[in-house]
Design an enzyme around this catalytic site. Structure first.
Site, PDB file in Angstrom:
ATOM      1  N   ARG A 172     -22.101 -35.077  -1.201  1.00 19.86           N
ATOM      2  CA  ARG A 172     -21.286 -34.781  -2.373  1.00 19.86           C
ATOM      3  C   ARG A 172     -22.127 -34.918  -3.635  1.00 19.86           C
ATOM      4  O   ARG A 172     -23.134 -35.588  -3.665  1.00 19.86           O
ATOM      5  CB  ARG A 172     -20.086 -35.734  -2.444  1.00 19.86           C
ATOM      6  CG  ARG A 172     -19.051 -35.439  -1.378  1.00 19.86           C
ATOM      7  CD  ARG A 172     -17.865 -36.376  -1.454  1.00 19.86           C
ATOM      8  NE  ARG A 172     -17.311 -36.415  -2.780  1.00 19.86           N
ATOM      9  CZ  ARG A 172     -16.984 -37.542  -3.434  1.00 19.86           C
ATOM     10  NH1 ARG A 172     -17.174 -38.703  -2.873  1.00 19.86           N
ATOM     11  NH2 ARG A 172     -16.461 -37.477  -4.632  1.00 19.86           N
TER      12      ARG A 172
ATOM     13  N   LYS B 107     -20.013 -47.860   4.117  1.00 19.23           N
ATOM     14  CA  LYS B 107     -19.771 -46.454   4.455  1.00 19.23           C
ATOM     15  C   LYS B 107     -20.131 -46.144   5.905  1.00 19.23           C
ATOM     16  O   LYS B 107     -21.235 -46.414   6.357  1.00 19.23           O
ATOM     17  CB  LYS B 107     -20.582 -45.567   3.505  1.00 19.23           C
ATOM     18  CG  LYS B 107     -20.295 -44.081   3.666  1.00 19.23           C
ATOM     19  CD  LYS B 107     -20.618 -43.366   2.372  1.00 19.23           C
ATOM     20  CE  LYS B 107     -20.605 -41.862   2.532  1.00 19.23           C
ATOM     21  NZ  LYS B 107     -20.686 -41.172   1.248  1.00 19.23           N
TER      22      LYS B 107
ATOM     23  N   ARG C 218     -16.214 -46.560  -7.673  1.00 23.15           N
ATOM     24  CA  ARG C 218     -16.894 -47.707  -7.055  1.00 23.15           C
ATOM     25  C   ARG C 218     -16.163 -48.982  -7.424  1.00 23.15           C
ATOM     26  O   ARG C 218     -15.681 -49.120  -8.511  1.00 23.15           O
ATOM     27  CB  ARG C 218     -18.337 -47.805  -7.532  1.00 23.15           C
ATOM     28  CG  ARG C 218     -19.146 -46.608  -7.135  1.00 23.15           C
ATOM     29  CD  ARG C 218     -20.585 -46.986  -6.907  1.00 23.15           C
ATOM     30  NE  ARG C 218     -21.267 -45.799  -6.426  1.00 23.15           N
ATOM     31  CZ  ARG C 218     -21.599 -45.615  -5.171  1.00 23.15           C
ATOM     32  NH1 ARG C 218     -21.305 -46.525  -4.276  1.00 23.15           N
ATOM     33  NH2 ARG C 218     -22.207 -44.539  -4.796  1.00 23.15           N
TER      34      ARG C 218
HETATM   35  C1  BTN Z   1     -21.155 -37.483   1.218  1.00 22.54           C
HETATM   36  O1  BTN Z   1     -21.982 -37.353   0.321  1.00 22.54           O
HETATM   37  O2  BTN Z   1     -20.587 -38.544   1.442  1.00 22.54           O
HETATM   38  C2  BTN Z   1     -20.800 -36.280   2.097  1.00 22.54           C
HETATM   39  C3  BTN Z   1     -21.764 -36.096   3.206  1.00 22.54           C
HETATM   40  C4  BTN Z   1     -21.414 -34.944   4.138  1.00 22.54           C
HETATM   41  C5  BTN Z   1     -22.491 -34.723   5.179  1.00 22.54           C
HETATM   42  C6  BTN Z   1     -22.090 -33.715   6.221  1.00 22.54           C
HETATM   43  S1  BTN Z   1     -23.166 -33.701   7.610  1.00 22.54           S
HETATM   44  C7  BTN Z   1     -22.401 -32.266   8.214  1.00 22.54           C
HETATM   45  C8  BTN Z   1     -22.144 -31.383   7.021  1.00 22.54           C
HETATM   46  N1  BTN Z   1     -23.311 -30.576   6.705  1.00 22.54           N
HETATM   47  C9  BTN Z   1     -23.827 -30.891   5.528  1.00 22.54           C
HETATM   48  O3  BTN Z   1     -24.843 -30.351   5.038  1.00 22.54           O
HETATM   49  N2  BTN Z   1     -23.135 -31.879   4.955  1.00 22.54           N
HETATM   50  C10 BTN Z   1     -22.005 -32.277   5.771  1.00 22.54           C
END
Ligand code: BTN
Length: 327
Positions: free
Chosen positions: A124, A189, A324
């Protein structure tokens, strides 16, 4: 067989962690020993730690349990199989989200895509998502939708709720969601979710939720916040990753199907059961603006975070805000 498929097949042969001679591997793959060595080098370049012993052959330092498309499909429930008619498992992709987004304009049915590793995993707010080979889950779904009642704003919460449901079904206690959709175990997390979209949010579109689940995080990585993996929190032996993936796909598909017809409203009343921030003092950050502090008061009927400060309750919309706990 293409080189890419041979590489994956070689990995399957080595997955047991046992020693395999170059000759045996070559025979199984229909290639010379020199070609086996070339494939081993390619796997190493992709981050797979294949050990070579000049006299005895090749092995992995520890056994790995690879994902199998057929096992994922077998463990999915019947309703999900009828909804998600296409399941793909790849060894290495840039990003499972990026791959499915590239097809979003043409796909007319839901697709699930899993990869053993990502070379450009997306998190994100433009952050990278570390996606090494070695046992995590990287899963995306492509889901075509048409005019969702109330719009798409609660969608990423709904996906988070599904992930918590699926992991709770494995017997893991103390899971919650840090708004909008960080899956946490006792504030650390466990999984991240990135929802991307193609098309018009108020019309015909396809959504692509992507889930990165820490299963066995290999040593040596750097994650910039407190985290846990499933291996660390699951009571007893973990089910196979294919089975865990099937449970995630079942739960997400079920929530997406309901969301597509009814929007976020039916989920809003249940949010308090997932809320890691209920009544906590929090700090809301929006890129480029000063952080704001207040008390988290759950979510609105469209999934917006409710933040109480100076006696008033403000709505913070999804997509721009990170929250947060204050220390
Ligand atoms: C975050 O930042 O918390 C979200 C992370 C999301 C990661 C997943 S892994 C599968 C899918 N492909 C990606 O490139 N990102 C999501």
């Amino acid at each position: 067989m293409r080189d890419k498929d041979r590489g994956f097949r070689l990995l399957e042969l080595l997955a047991d962690g046992e020693m395999h001679s170059g000759e045996t591997l070559g025979n199984a793959l229909g290639v010379t020993r020199a070609a086996v060595w070339k494939l081993v080098r390619q796997l190493r370049e992709q981050g797979v730690p294949v050990h070579a012993d000049r006299r005895h052959g090749y092995h992995l330092p520890t056994p790995v349990e690879l994902l199998h498309k057929s096992a994922v499909e077998t463990h999915m429930d019947r309703l999900t199989r009828s909804r998600v008619s296409e399941v793909r498992v790849e060894f290495s992709v840039d990003s499972t989200n990026a791959r499915l987004l590239a097809e979003a304009g043409t796909a007319d049915h839901p697709i699930a895509l899993l990869a053993e590793q990502q070379t450009a995993g997306r998190g994100r707010r433009g952050r990278p998502w570390q996606s090494p080979f070695g046992g995590n889950l990287y899963l995306s779904l492509l889901w075509p939708m048409d005019q969702v009642p109330g719009g798409l704003s609660g969608l990423s919460l709904v996906v988070g709720m599904a992930v918590v449901d699926a992991l709770s079904n494995l017997g893991i206690p103390d899971l919650a969601l840090k708004w909008p959709n960080d899956v946490v175990w006792r504030q650390r997390k466990l999984a991240g979710i990135l929802v991307e979209m193609h098309g018009q949010p108020d019309g015909l579109c396809a959504v692509v939720p992507g889930i990165g689940l820490n299963v066995h995080v290999p040593e040596g990585g750097t994650i910039d916040q407190p985290w846990v993996d499933l291996a660390g929190v699951h009571p007893g032996a973990l089910p196979s990753r294919s089975r865990i993936a099937a449970g995630l796909i079942d739960a997400i598909a079920s929530n997406l199907a309901q969301f597509a017809t009814s929007g976020f409203e039916p989920f809003a009343a249940a949010w308090f059961r997932y809320d890691a921030l209920a009544d906590a003092q929090v700090r809301v950050e929006v890129d480029g603006r000063d952080p704001v502090s207040g008390t988290a008061r759950g979510v609105d009927t469209d999934g917006a975070l409710l933040l109480e400060r100076a006696g008033a309750v403000e709505r913070w919309t999804i997509g721009e805000v990170s929250v947060r706990r204050e220390s």
